[in-house]
Motif scaffolding. Sequence first.
Motif, mmCIF file in Angstrom:
data_model
loop_
_atom_site.group_PDB
_atom_site.id
_atom_site.type_symbol
_atom_site.label_atom_id
_atom_site.label_comp_id
_atom_site.label_asym_id
_atom_site.label_seq_id
_atom_site.Cartn_x
_atom_site.Cartn_y
_atom_site.Cartn_z
ATOM 1 N N CYS A 1 3.368 8.260 1.977
ATOM 2 C CA CYS A 1 2.578 7.023 1.935
ATOM 3 C C CYS A 1 1.107 7.283 1.668
ATOM 4 O O CYS A 1 0.575 8.338 2.001
ATOM 5 N N CYS B 1 2.590 -4.671 -0.943
ATOM 6 C CA CYS B 1 2.758 -5.647 0.124
ATOM 7 C C CYS B 1 1.405 -6.264 0.468
ATOM 8 O O CYS B 1 0.364 -5.821 0.002
ATOM 9 N N LYS C 1 6.515 -2.137 2.816
ATOM 10 C CA LYS C 1 6.859 -1.438 1.589
ATOM 11 C C LYS C 1 5.908 -1.851 0.481
ATOM 12 O O LYS C 1 5.784 -3.022 0.166
ATOM 13 N N ASP D 1 6.660 3.602 1.934
ATOM 14 C CA ASP D 1 7.180 2.723 2.985
ATOM 15 C C ASP D 1 6.642 3.216 4.330
ATOM 16 O O ASP D 1 6.831 4.387 4.681
ATOM 17 N N VAL E 1 8.664 -2.445 8.875
ATOM 18 C CA VAL E 1 8.343 -1.534 7.794
ATOM 19 C C VAL E 1 7.644 -2.293 6.670
ATOM 20 O O VAL E 1 8.136 -3.336 6.222
#
Length: 282
Positions: free
Chosen positions: A212, A190, A187, A156, A185
């Motif tokens: 990430c 996406c 996540k 995220d 944000v």
Amino acid sequence: MKSSFVMVDGGGLMDQRKGIMKIRHVNNKVRYVKRPIKKKNNRSSYRERKDPKVLQKLFDSCKEVFKGPETVPSDSDVNKLCSILDEMKPKHVGLSKNMQFFKSKSVAKGTPSVAYTPIYQCDEFSLCIFFLAANAVIPLHNHPGMTVFSKVLLGDLHIKSYDWVDSMPPPESQPRLARLKVDSVLKAPCKTSVLYPTTGGNIHEFRAVTPCAVLDVLGPPYSKDDRDCSYYKELQHSALSNGESSRVNEGGSDYLRWLKEIEVPQDSHMERIDYWGPQIVD
């Protein structure tokens, strides 16, 4: 010997040999690490991790789309690259959500680490992956004359981005008015985010909510000669002159900010690590 890869967090490197696990501390640094694959799963595991088709397709499309400095991809070309990136999964660059780095819930002591691994770079474009430990930050920075595609593969990521309100820069050392474009944000999995030379949030900051991995396509890449990276900080309302404050109020203080260029932040160091994922054929 064929091998797969594991990545670890600030706790160290995992060395797995014949069922023995050892931890080697590396000062909060992220690494790809070799480990043998069990023979019974050797072919299938290697084939799954080493799937070069999608990455090769992205590379071939980038060669067609990016024409060099001073050019911006057409809408159709942007859609073409986004359609490929939207379908990309961690395994297409040799990553997995099961790697220790992405499973870690602990916060490393000191400044959370940021690392990057270059996949490919030429004068027209570059492909690279950024790794951010939880709470790590890539400070507010710009992308002069560049079109950038960012795909969050794992984790995220909070993105905050701006575009300049005025096309002409102010006198040196003076703050410049910017309009907030994104404050949200992303996540994984996406959609791909895109920024352009003057629109789409060209000045942005990355802040990792969880560990990430972000795949970036930059066209053209940074250059110390004419496309060097500049860093900025947001000025608090109290630090502004009356004229500057009134201009923010007129435009809506929720969306306008004065940004001031600063020296490279001391904690903005990124460590380069080798890329051991699927290879590209140029």
